[in-house]
Design a protein around this motif. Structure first.
Motif, PDB file in Angstrom:
ATOM      1  N   PRO A 180      -9.533  -3.077   1.952  1.00  0.00           N
ATOM      2  CA  PRO A 180      -8.824  -1.803   2.158  1.00  0.00           C
ATOM      3  C   PRO A 180      -8.118  -1.796   3.503  1.00  0.00           C
ATOM      4  O   PRO A 180      -8.690  -2.154   4.524  1.00  0.00           O
ATOM      5  CB  PRO A 180      -9.942  -0.762   2.086  1.00  0.00           C
ATOM      6  CG  PRO A 180     -11.201  -1.503   2.366  1.00  0.00           C
ATOM      7  CD  PRO A 180     -10.991  -2.883   1.836  1.00  0.00           C
ATOM      8  N   ARG A 182      -7.811   4.559   1.443  1.00  0.00           N
ATOM      9  CA  ARG A 182      -8.509   3.723   0.461  1.00  0.00           C
ATOM     10  C   ARG A 182     -10.028   3.885   0.551  1.00  0.00           C
ATOM     11  O   ARG A 182     -10.752   3.302  -0.247  1.00  0.00           O
ATOM     12  CB  ARG A 182      -8.141   2.252   0.703  1.00  0.00           C
ATOM     13  CG  ARG A 182      -6.643   1.947   0.624  1.00  0.00           C
ATOM     14  CD  ARG A 182      -6.217   1.629  -0.772  1.00  0.00           C
ATOM     15  NE  ARG A 182      -6.892   0.466  -1.259  1.00  0.00           N
ATOM     16  CZ  ARG A 182      -6.491  -0.791  -1.027  1.00  0.00           C
ATOM     17  NH1 ARG A 182      -5.404  -1.003  -0.302  1.00  0.00           N
ATOM     18  NH2 ARG A 182      -7.168  -1.806  -1.515  1.00  0.00           N
ATOM     19  N   CYS A 204       0.843  -1.189   0.000  1.00  0.00           N
ATOM     20  CA  CYS A 204       0.000   0.000   0.000  1.00  0.00           C
ATOM     21  C   CYS A 204       0.883   1.246   0.000  1.00  0.00           C
ATOM     22  O   CYS A 204       1.848   1.340   0.768  1.00  0.00           O
ATOM     23  CB  CYS A 204      -0.912   0.000   1.221  1.00  0.00           C
ATOM     24  SG  CYS A 204      -1.908   1.500   1.398  1.00  0.00           S
ATOM     25  N   PHE A 212     -14.618   2.881  -3.987  1.00  0.00           N
ATOM     26  CA  PHE A 212     -13.577   2.122  -3.309  1.00  0.00           C
ATOM     27  C   PHE A 212     -12.621   1.443  -4.290  1.00  0.00           C
ATOM     28  O   PHE A 212     -11.597   0.894  -3.877  1.00  0.00           O
ATOM     29  CB  PHE A 212     -14.196   1.065  -2.391  1.00  0.00           C
ATOM     30  CG  PHE A 212     -15.091   1.653  -1.328  1.00  0.00           C
ATOM     31  CD1 PHE A 212     -14.553   2.386  -0.282  1.00  0.00           C
ATOM     32  CD2 PHE A 212     -16.460   1.474  -1.379  1.00  0.00           C
ATOM     33  CE1 PHE A 212     -15.365   2.927   0.694  1.00  0.00           C
ATOM     34  CE2 PHE A 212     -17.283   2.012  -0.412  1.00  0.00           C
ATOM     35  CZ  PHE A 212     -16.743   2.746   0.633  1.00  0.00           C
ATOM     36  N   TYR A 254     -17.121  -3.645  -1.679  1.00  0.00           N
ATOM     37  CA  TYR A 254     -16.182  -2.595  -2.077  1.00  0.00           C
ATOM     38  C   TYR A 254     -16.118  -2.415  -3.600  1.00  0.00           C
ATOM     39  O   TYR A 254     -15.486  -1.459  -4.072  1.00  0.00           O
ATOM     40  CB  TYR A 254     -14.786  -2.912  -1.536  1.00  0.00           C
ATOM     41  CG  TYR A 254     -14.714  -2.827  -0.032  1.00  0.00           C
ATOM     42  CD1 TYR A 254     -14.592  -1.605   0.613  1.00  0.00           C
ATOM     43  CD2 TYR A 254     -14.796  -3.978   0.753  1.00  0.00           C
ATOM     44  CE1 TYR A 254     -14.549  -1.524   1.997  1.00  0.00           C
ATOM     45  CE2 TYR A 254     -14.750  -3.907   2.138  1.00  0.00           C
ATOM     46  CZ  TYR A 254     -14.623  -2.676   2.756  1.00  0.00           C
ATOM     47  OH  TYR A 254     -14.585  -2.608   4.124  1.00  0.00           O
ATOM     48  N   CYS A 284      -2.886   2.965  -5.577  1.00  0.00           N
ATOM     49  CA  CYS A 284      -2.959   2.271  -4.285  1.00  0.00           C
ATOM     50  C   CYS A 284      -1.689   1.523  -3.920  1.00  0.00           C
ATOM     51  O   CYS A 284      -1.370   1.398  -2.735  1.00  0.00           O
ATOM     52  CB  CYS A 284      -4.126   1.279  -4.288  1.00  0.00           C
ATOM     53  SG  CYS A 284      -5.741   2.056  -4.385  1.00  0.00           S
ATOM     54  N   MET A 344      -9.206  -4.558  -4.311  1.00  0.00           N
ATOM     55  CA  MET A 344      -9.875  -3.529  -3.521  1.00  0.00           C
ATOM     56  C   MET A 344     -10.783  -4.113  -2.446  1.00  0.00           C
ATOM     57  O   MET A 344     -11.459  -3.374  -1.736  1.00  0.00           O
ATOM     58  CB  MET A 344     -10.694  -2.620  -4.455  1.00  0.00           C
ATOM     59  CG  MET A 344      -9.881  -2.056  -5.595  1.00  0.00           C
ATOM     60  SD  MET A 344      -8.468  -1.056  -5.028  1.00  0.00           S
ATOM     61  CE  MET A 344      -7.415  -1.086  -6.474  1.00  0.00           C
TER      62      MET A 344
END
Length: 410
Positions: free
Chosen positions: A346, A351, A319, A390, A374, A397, A343
């Motif tokens: 998170p 996020r 991340c 999301f 999400y 990310c 995703m």
């Protein structure tokens, strides 16, 4: 629901029976074949169950028809239980007798003895023609390096379309992907020879062995971690047919990993790929194929086994904001997930922000109930923008750097 039979009748054999036959132990309603007793020496067309009451006198066998009818009542109960409410019918059916589903449904599995709960014996198969077919199939599997699958107990993981029906997913330059774009292999050469007539216009390869999976940890060399068989009747599995027909329409016999860009063959039977497919509302790569699912635009995307397992270690992604590693090792190989697997978990508040105004959609400690939530379209409470908020670009990310590198939305 039909009343249970009286416990006092458990030990009694019906007229015409003898000490070498058993009565059906179906716990709800009446036996559909009361005159047909089950012989333990040759229990054809029956199902064996276990009771967690060691002193249970009710018996261990049900007629197939009685079991199927009883199982439907348990599935109906499971439909109203916790996280199982979001499962599809096929997911509930697959998970019912594993720890994942049985922990939710056991209350509906009361035994005739009144002191225990029944569970299907997953390690037992009757000596019948079907059993012989399964035995031959297991022998073929063992011959190519995959051991018999253990009973799938105690493993939590994301749901997949095929594992459920839904549902939980060859590259070059890594030890786990000998079919890479930068080289060839024996499997590639041979599979090209038999590609014609292998289904879906003959563009997909027929898998000759499972040697590419032998570099996985030994405890993953089974049909619980690798999708091996169709869920549908006569090979008409919805997920497999969806993937192959979609790719055949695009004349694609190979797919590209969304993370490392390595190329993988698509096979005409499970496991469909040496990795896993998933559907996302965002097109993460140019190679992702646009599809329509229940009226929504989705993108069929693939990730290779090396990136899922982070093997070698330099395939790991972190991340950008909190530095936590993304882990795809719990996903089932060779199938497809109905949501964005990147995703679905998170790890930090960054996020959870709106894609439009960048304000939080949820409290930093708040999380949605299901992985698939999400990937759904939601409305931002601040700017009222409607989007799959999301689901964000992978480059936004994740990074291969080991430390968080915060950056503004591109």
């Amino acid at each position: 629901m039909a009343p249970r039979r009286q416990v006092g009748a458990i030990g009694e054999l019906p007229p015409g029976s003898d000490c070498h036959t058993l009565r059906c132990c179906v716990p709800t309603g009446e036996c559909l074949r009361p005159q047909d007793h089950i012989a333990p020496e040759d229990p054809r067309d029956s199902v064996r169950v276990t009771c967690n009451n060691d002193a249970c006198p009710a018996g261990r066998y049900m007629h197939r028809e009685c079991f199927d009818l009883w199982e439907q009542t348990v599935l109906t109960y499971l439909k109203s239980c916790g996280r199982a409410r979001s499962w599809s019918e096929r997911q509930r059916h697959q998970n019912l007798w594993t720890k994942k589903g049985y922990d939710l449904a056991f209350k509906a599995c009361g035994c005739l003895c009144g002191r225990g709960h029944l569970k299907k014996d997953l390690d037992w198969t009757p000596r019948s023609e079907d059993h012989d077919k399964r035995r031959r199939r297991r022998a073929r599997t063992a011959a190519v390096g995959l051991p018999k699958a253990p009973a799938p107990e105690g493993r939590g993981r994301a749901e997949s379309l095929s594992s459920s029906g839904s549902c939980s997913p060859p590259s070059s330059g890594s030890p786990t992907h000998p079919h890479g774009k930068n080289g060839s292999s024996k499997t590639e050469i041979v599979s090209d020879r038999i590609r014609a007539g292998s289904g879906a216009n003959g563009i997909f390869s027929r898998r000759l062995d499972f040697s590419t999976f032998n570099l996985l940890p030994k405890h993953k060399l089974n049909s619980y971690h690798i999708k091996m068989e169709d869920e549908g009747n006569h090979g008409n599995d919805d997920t497999r047919c969806f993937i192959l027909s979609t790719l055949a329409g695009q004349h694609k016999s190979r797919v590209t990993c969304a993370l490392c860009d390595d190329t993988m063959f698509v096979f005409d039977r499970y496991p469909l790929v040496d990795g896993t497919f998933f559907l996302s509302p965002r097109q993460h790569t140019k190679s992702a194929v646009e599809v329509k699912v229940e009226g929504r635009t989705q993108y069929l995307t693939c990730v290779c086994m090396g990136c899922l397992e982070r093997c070698p270690p330099d395939r790991a992604i972190n991340c950008r904001f909190c530095g936590q590693k993304w882990d795809g090792s719990s996903l089932v190989l060779g199938t497809m997930y109905s949501y964005d697997i990147f995703m679905a978990t998170p790890c930090c508040a960054e996020r959870l922000k709106c894609n439009n105004c960048f304000k939080p959609l949820l409290h930093p400690q708040q999380r949605l109930n299901f992985y698939s939530d999400y990937s759904h379209t939601v409305t931002c409470p601040s700017c009222h923008a409607v989007d799959a908020h999301f689901v964000k670009p992978l480059a936004y990310c994740f990074t291969k750097q080991q430390f968080p590198l915060y950056q503004q939305w591109p």
